[in-house]
Design a protein around this motif. Sequence first.
Motif, mmCIF file in Angstrom:
data_model
loop_
_atom_site.group_PDB
_atom_site.id
_atom_site.type_symbol
_atom_site.label_atom_id
_atom_site.label_comp_id
_atom_site.label_asym_id
_atom_site.label_seq_id
_atom_site.Cartn_x
_atom_site.Cartn_y
_atom_site.Cartn_z
ATOM 1 N N LEU A 446 0.828 -1.212 0.000
ATOM 2 C CA LEU A 446 0.000 0.000 0.000
ATOM 3 C C LEU A 446 0.864 1.265 0.000
ATOM 4 N N GLY A 447 0.193 2.406 -0.248
ATOM 5 C CA GLY A 447 0.824 3.707 -0.046
ATOM 6 C C GLY A 447 1.280 4.422 -1.293
ATOM 7 N N LEU A 448 1.013 3.869 -2.483
ATOM 8 C CA LEU A 448 1.521 4.510 -3.705
ATOM 9 C C LEU A 448 0.779 5.798 -4.040
ATOM 10 N N GLY A 449 -0.279 6.086 -3.272
ATOM 11 C CA GLY A 449 -0.998 7.335 -3.487
ATOM 12 C C GLY A 449 -0.638 8.419 -2.503
ATOM 13 N N PHE A 450 0.370 8.151 -1.634
ATOM 14 C CA PHE A 450 0.768 9.206 -0.691
ATOM 15 C C PHE A 450 2.209 9.080 -0.202
ATOM 16 N N ASN A 451 2.821 7.906 -0.342
ATOM 17 C CA ASN A 451 4.161 7.686 0.217
ATOM 18 C C ASN A 451 5.211 7.616 -0.890
ATOM 19 N N PRO A 452 6.098 8.613 -0.993
ATOM 20 C CA PRO A 452 7.107 8.612 -2.066
ATOM 21 C C PRO A 452 8.323 7.744 -1.764
ATOM 22 N N SER A 453 8.364 7.105 -0.597
ATOM 23 C CA SER A 453 9.587 6.429 -0.145
ATOM 24 C C SER A 453 9.501 4.910 -0.183
ATOM 25 N N ILE A 454 8.550 4.344 -0.878
ATOM 26 C CA ILE A 454 8.427 2.887 -0.923
ATOM 27 C C ILE A 454 9.547 2.314 -1.795
ATOM 28 N N SER A 455 10.205 1.291 -1.300
ATOM 29 C CA SER A 455 11.306 0.666 -2.036
ATOM 30 C C SER A 455 10.796 0.024 -3.329
ATOM 31 N N MET A 456 11.519 0.230 -4.414
ATOM 32 C CA MET A 456 11.127 -0.381 -5.683
ATOM 33 C C MET A 456 11.251 -1.898 -5.619
ATOM 34 N N ASP A 457 12.152 -2.416 -4.786
ATOM 35 C CA ASP A 457 12.245 -3.876 -4.625
ATOM 36 C C ASP A 457 10.959 -4.422 -4.006
ATOM 37 N N VAL A 458 10.439 -3.697 -3.008
ATOM 38 C CA VAL A 458 9.186 -4.107 -2.370
ATOM 39 C C VAL A 458 8.046 -4.055 -3.382
ATOM 40 N N ILE A 459 8.013 -2.987 -4.174
ATOM 41 C CA ILE A 459 6.953 -2.826 -5.184
ATOM 42 C C ILE A 459 7.037 -3.925 -6.230
ATOM 43 N N ASN A 460 8.236 -4.193 -6.730
ATOM 44 C CA ASN A 460 8.396 -5.189 -7.793
ATOM 45 C C ASN A 460 8.061 -6.599 -7.297
ATOM 46 N N ASN A 461 8.216 -6.832 -5.999
ATOM 47 C CA ASN A 461 7.944 -8.159 -5.436
ATOM 48 C C ASN A 461 6.474 -8.340 -5.053
ATOM 49 N N ALA A 462 5.680 -7.267 -5.150
ATOM 50 C CA ALA A 462 4.288 -7.307 -4.694
ATOM 51 C C ALA A 462 3.372 -7.927 -5.736
ATOM 52 N N ALA A 463 2.390 -8.685 -5.256
ATOM 53 C CA ALA A 463 1.364 -9.227 -6.153
ATOM 54 C C ALA A 463 0.375 -8.134 -6.545
ATOM 55 N N VAL A 464 0.044 -7.272 -5.575
ATOM 56 C CA VAL A 464 -0.896 -6.170 -5.816
ATOM 57 C C VAL A 464 -0.291 -4.893 -5.234
ATOM 58 N N ILE A 465 -0.279 -3.840 -6.033
ATOM 59 C CA ILE A 465 0.139 -2.532 -5.528
ATOM 60 C C ILE A 465 -1.088 -1.632 -5.466
ATOM 61 N N HIS A 466 -1.140 -0.822 -4.413
ATOM 62 C CA HIS A 466 -2.369 -0.083 -4.096
ATOM 63 C C HIS A 466 -2.070 1.415 -4.019
ATOM 64 N N TYR A 467 -2.752 2.189 -4.850
ATOM 65 C CA TYR A 467 -2.589 3.639 -4.869
ATOM 66 C C TYR A 467 -3.566 4.308 -3.896
ATOM 67 N N ASN A 468 -3.604 3.783 -2.662
ATOM 68 C CA ASN A 468 -4.476 4.433 -1.681
ATOM 69 C C ASN A 468 -3.893 5.789 -1.311
ATOM 70 N N GLY A 469 -4.762 6.756 -1.071
ATOM 71 C CA GLY A 469 -4.322 8.135 -0.892
ATOM 72 C C GLY A 469 -4.884 8.992 -2.001
ATOM 73 N N ASN A 470 -4.582 10.268 -1.983
ATOM 74 C CA ASN A 470 -5.171 11.199 -2.950
ATOM 75 C C ASN A 470 -4.423 11.262 -4.278
ATOM 76 N N MET A 471 -3.154 10.840 -4.299
ATOM 77 C CA MET A 471 -2.341 11.016 -5.508
ATOM 78 C C MET A 471 -2.499 9.816 -6.441
#
Length: 485
Positions: A446-471
């Motif tokens: 989670l956090g792709l709609g508000f957190n700019p600091s998520i590791s790309m390794d964590v994102i690439n390893n995720a089954a689902v990425i979630h743009y929760n937040g306003n952005m």
Amino acid sequence: MRLQNGGNAYIHRTYVALNSDPLKTRLDLIYRQANDHITLVKAYAAYARKLKLDISRQLRMFDDLAKNFSDITLKPMYKSSLFETNGNLDEDVLRQFEKEVKDRVKLARLLMVESKENYDNQLKIQKLKDTIFAVSELLGKAKKNGAFASSIAAKSVPKSLHCLAMRLVEERISHPEKYKDFLPKPEFEDPDVYHYAIFSDNVIVVSVVVRSVVKNAEEPWKHVFHVVTDRMNLAAMKVWFRMRPVEGGAHVEVKALEDFKFMNSAYVPVLRQIESAKKRFYLEQKMGNATKDGTNMKFRDLEHMSMLNHLRFYLPEMYPKLHKILFLDADVVVQKDLTGLWKIDLSGKVNGAVETCFGSFHRFSQYLNFSNPLIRDMFNPKACSWAYGMNIFDLDAWRLEQCTKMYHSWQNLNVDHTLWKSGTLPPGLMTFYSLTKSLDKSWHVLGLGFNPSISMDVINNAAVIHYNGNMKPWLDIAMNQYKNL
């Protein structure tokens, strides 16, 4: 500090002549007053130097004033007539001397009053507290205005998507023969395939969710998507998926919220609350009693009470023949095959979800009002919260535990918002308390709609990425590093 040039001799003569000349007493008082003010002036100057204050003008004034006090006695007229004479004092000269001393005393006092707040610690502390309080109020208002502006931006539509729904409806009106409704497919009720629930009024984001699932599915023809929207966007949603059929043989069912006849205010507490809130809101508008802030808050409350948001609590009744279903928010993107979720043993639990707590953050105490005895007696404030957005639900366990009935009871108790403020997560935490199985965090990031600091390794390893937040990624305010995903 002492006045210079004959000061000690003057003091000696003063005691000898006090009883012989009354002007001597008067001169002695003037002398002491001048001496006291020299001491004060030099003390202020020394303290200012110690604090290294950027007040060089005041320092010069203090030094000059102390020197002026001392220089008075050096004037020949005063020296000979007042300080070095053994006879009677000249009253006119004394009067002139007194006037000069008083002028300097007056100037010294004015300067000290002006500078006092710079040197008085208590005054400085109070002034700092007042400043902090004023800045905090401004910051609070700025945050509130910023949050509201951000929520407005989050609901905006880019120019490229402007009037998309209207254009799709126009296409249906222009070519009605191409968009006739077909009979429901048997796959829509087949419990042996993989079912997904997606509730949204945004055509594009639903399409992204569906296509990202299919793109990563090993057997896409075994995947069924149940899309529910509102009546206004139903035609547009149907036209979109008819014009752009999903690849791989996956199945898409599009329905309107109104197609589920049990969704009425007699059965659904939130619908009653929405109707009641709308009546109060429009009555206040009509009577002119609504403040700007109050109006904004009521708009947000109505939005959180949208039935598309709360539809997730009625999955067993919406799909009575299914055993399991995967609920996906419309602002997610799927990056891996999700069929492994159906193989997870939920151990009799109803909800499989990723927990979001870390340290003291995202605990029940942040979502529920634990000053209320009902909440305090039923829940642990340190219990870990979990996320909506990707949830595997065991519908058989749901029916057995009567979770929808539990949800209704909590909603009925929260008519006045004393248990929680708004949203669907708090009632979800309460409804599925002790009925949620924690999933590995790689299933749902989670956090792709508000957190700019998520590791790309964590994102690439995720089954689902979630743009929760306003952005959201389809908005101009989206974070560029996540848009390409």
